[in-house]
Design a protein around this motif. Sequence first.
Motif, PDB file in Angstrom:
ATOM      1  N   GLY A  97       0.812  -1.209   0.000  1.00  0.00           N
ATOM      2  CA  GLY A  97       0.000   0.000   0.000  1.00  0.00           C
ATOM      3  C   GLY A  97       0.844   1.258   0.000  1.00  0.00           C
ATOM      4  O   GLY A  97       1.898   1.317  -0.639  1.00  0.00           O
ATOM      5  N   MET A  98       0.396   2.264   0.770  1.00  0.00           N
ATOM      6  CA  MET A  98       1.064   3.564   0.777  1.00  0.00           C
ATOM      7  C   MET A  98       1.170   4.100   2.199  1.00  0.00           C
ATOM      8  O   MET A  98       0.231   3.973   2.987  1.00  0.00           O
ATOM      9  CB  MET A  98       0.263   4.568  -0.061  1.00  0.00           C
ATOM     10  N   ILE A  99       2.320   4.706   2.491  1.00  0.00           N
ATOM     11  CA  ILE A  99       2.515   5.455   3.725  1.00  0.00           C
ATOM     12  C   ILE A  99       2.667   6.912   3.313  1.00  0.00           C
ATOM     13  O   ILE A  99       3.583   7.247   2.557  1.00  0.00           O
ATOM     14  CB  ILE A  99       3.762   4.968   4.496  1.00  0.00           C
ATOM     15  N   THR A 100       1.764   7.781   3.794  1.00  0.00           N
ATOM     16  CA  THR A 100       1.826   9.184   3.372  1.00  0.00           C
ATOM     17  C   THR A 100       2.876   9.972   4.144  1.00  0.00           C
ATOM     18  O   THR A 100       3.196  11.098   3.774  1.00  0.00           O
ATOM     19  CB  THR A 100       0.460   9.877   3.515  1.00  0.00           C
ATOM     20  N   GLY A 101       3.415   9.397   5.198  1.00  0.00           N
ATOM     21  CA  GLY A 101       4.474  10.046   5.969  1.00  0.00           C
ATOM     22  C   GLY A 101       5.821   9.416   5.672  1.00  0.00           C
ATOM     23  O   GLY A 101       6.078   8.943   4.566  1.00  0.00           O
ATOM     24  N   SER A 102       6.686   9.396   6.681  1.00  0.00           N
ATOM     25  CA  SER A 102       8.011   8.787   6.585  1.00  0.00           C
ATOM     26  C   SER A 102       7.998   7.428   7.264  1.00  0.00           C
ATOM     27  O   SER A 102       7.066   7.096   7.994  1.00  0.00           O
ATOM     28  CB  SER A 102       9.053   9.683   7.265  1.00  0.00           C
ATOM     29  N   ALA A 103       9.056   6.632   7.032  1.00  0.00           N
ATOM     30  CA  ALA A 103       9.185   5.331   7.671  1.00  0.00           C
ATOM     31  C   ALA A 103      10.588   5.180   8.255  1.00  0.00           C
ATOM     32  O   ALA A 103      11.571   5.569   7.617  1.00  0.00           O
ATOM     33  CB  ALA A 103       8.919   4.209   6.682  1.00  0.00           C
ATOM     34  N   ILE A 104      10.641   4.645   9.472  1.00  0.00           N
ATOM     35  CA  ILE A 104      11.913   4.293  10.100  1.00  0.00           C
ATOM     36  C   ILE A 104      11.927   2.781  10.254  1.00  0.00           C
ATOM     37  O   ILE A 104      10.992   2.197  10.820  1.00  0.00           O
ATOM     38  CB  ILE A 104      12.065   4.948  11.487  1.00  0.00           C
ATOM     39  N   ILE A 105      12.976   2.154   9.731  1.00  0.00           N
ATOM     40  CA  ILE A 105      13.136   0.714   9.852  1.00  0.00           C
ATOM     41  C   ILE A 105      14.154   0.494  10.974  1.00  0.00           C
ATOM     42  O   ILE A 105      15.334   0.804  10.817  1.00  0.00           O
ATOM     43  CB  ILE A 105      13.632   0.073   8.536  1.00  0.00           C
ATOM     44  N   HIS A 106      13.678   0.003  12.113  1.00  0.00           N
ATOM     45  CA  HIS A 106      14.517  -0.122  13.310  1.00  0.00           C
ATOM     46  C   HIS A 106      15.434  -1.339  13.242  1.00  0.00           C
ATOM     47  O   HIS A 106      15.216  -2.265  12.456  1.00  0.00           O
ATOM     48  CB  HIS A 106      13.635  -0.185  14.558  1.00  0.00           C
ATOM     49  N   ASP A 107      16.441  -1.347  14.132  1.00  0.00           N
ATOM     50  CA  ASP A 107      17.393  -2.452  14.238  1.00  0.00           C
ATOM     51  C   ASP A 107      16.666  -3.789  14.268  1.00  0.00           C
ATOM     52  O   ASP A 107      15.718  -3.967  15.033  1.00  0.00           O
ATOM     53  CB  ASP A 107      18.209  -2.334  15.525  1.00  0.00           C
ATOM     54  N   GLY A 108      17.124  -4.715  13.443  1.00  0.00           N
ATOM     55  CA  GLY A 108      16.559  -6.057  13.423  1.00  0.00           C
ATOM     56  C   GLY A 108      15.276  -6.196  12.630  1.00  0.00           C
ATOM     57  O   GLY A 108      14.768  -7.301  12.461  1.00  0.00           O
ATOM     58  N   ALA A 109      14.727  -5.102  12.126  1.00  0.00           N
ATOM     59  CA  ALA A 109      13.479  -5.141  11.351  1.00  0.00           C
ATOM     60  C   ALA A 109      13.796  -5.157   9.857  1.00  0.00           C
ATOM     61  O   ALA A 109      14.925  -4.922   9.446  1.00  0.00           O
ATOM     62  CB  ALA A 109      12.607  -3.945  11.699  1.00  0.00           C
ATOM     63  N   GLU A 110      12.771  -5.434   9.074  1.00  0.00           N
ATOM     64  CA  GLU A 110      12.937  -5.399   7.617  1.00  0.00           C
ATOM     65  C   GLU A 110      11.639  -4.968   6.958  1.00  0.00           C
ATOM     66  O   GLU A 110      10.558  -5.182   7.484  1.00  0.00           O
ATOM     67  CB  GLU A 110      13.384  -6.762   7.085  1.00  0.00           C
ATOM     68  N   ILE A 111      11.798  -4.351   5.790  1.00  0.00           N
ATOM     69  CA  ILE A 111      10.643  -3.951   4.988  1.00  0.00           C
ATOM     70  C   ILE A 111      10.884  -4.358   3.538  1.00  0.00           C
ATOM     71  O   ILE A 111      11.993  -4.242   3.021  1.00  0.00           O
ATOM     72  CB  ILE A 111      10.369  -2.428   5.084  1.00  0.00           C
ATOM     73  N   MET A 112       9.833  -4.868   2.904  1.00  0.00           N
ATOM     74  CA  MET A 112       9.828  -5.091   1.467  1.00  0.00           C
ATOM     75  C   MET A 112       8.767  -4.141   0.926  1.00  0.00           C
ATOM     76  O   MET A 112       7.574  -4.293   1.208  1.00  0.00           O
ATOM     77  CB  MET A 112       9.492  -6.526   1.105  1.00  0.00           C
ATOM     78  N   LEU A 113       9.215  -3.121   0.217  1.00  0.00           N
ATOM     79  CA  LEU A 113       8.323  -2.071  -0.273  1.00  0.00           C
ATOM     80  C   LEU A 113       7.965  -2.332  -1.732  1.00  0.00           C
ATOM     81  O   LEU A 113       8.812  -2.231  -2.615  1.00  0.00           O
ATOM     82  CB  LEU A 113       8.998  -0.698  -0.139  1.00  0.00           C
ATOM     83  N   ASN A 114       6.700  -2.682  -1.955  1.00  0.00           N
ATOM     84  CA  ASN A 114       6.169  -2.816  -3.310  1.00  0.00           C
ATOM     85  C   ASN A 114       5.264  -1.640  -3.642  1.00  0.00           C
ATOM     86  O   ASN A 114       4.919  -1.443  -4.791  1.00  0.00           O
ATOM     87  CB  ASN A 114       5.393  -4.122  -3.459  1.00  0.00           C
ATOM     88  N   GLY A 115       4.878  -0.889  -2.640  1.00  0.00           N
ATOM     89  CA  GLY A 115       3.996   0.257  -2.802  1.00  0.00           C
ATOM     90  C   GLY A 115       4.768   1.559  -2.802  1.00  0.00           C
ATOM     91  O   GLY A 115       5.801   1.677  -3.460  1.00  0.00           O
ATOM     92  N   MET A 116       4.289   2.545  -1.999  1.00  0.00           N
ATOM     93  CA  MET A 116       4.911   3.865  -2.010  1.00  0.00           C
ATOM     94  C   MET A 116       5.020   4.434  -0.598  1.00  0.00           C
ATOM     95  O   MET A 116       4.119   4.262   0.217  1.00  0.00           O
ATOM     96  CB  MET A 116       4.085   4.838  -2.855  1.00  0.00           C
TER      97      MET A 116
END
Length: 104
Positions: A22-41
């Motif tokens: 989906g979409m995050i209209t703000g910012s994103a922080i990926i913290h220690d030990g976390a992961e993100i796979m961004l297919n959206g925006m």
Amino acid sequence: METINEKIDEDVEVRNSLLLNGMITGSAIIHDGAEIMLNGMIVKNVTIEEEAKAMINGMVNGDVQNNGGVLEIFGVVKGNIYKNGGSTTIHPKAVVNGNIIEIK
């Protein structure tokens, strides 16, 4: 891995594993030990902390700052990429409209 397929109208702090379609209209922080796979925006900025992972297949309209994590870009980053340690890979078909800036 948590999956988000909708629009989130605020900043997001990722502390586990997240698949964002989906979409995050703000910012994103990926913290220690976390992961993100961004297919959206993500409309604003992305910060990857030490020991975090981010795979960007979609689009980031702002800047991406890698503070010691693992960053792979396959999609689009409209802002700058700040490399402050860790591993940053920009794949050949990726699009970066801003500059790639080494910090340190």
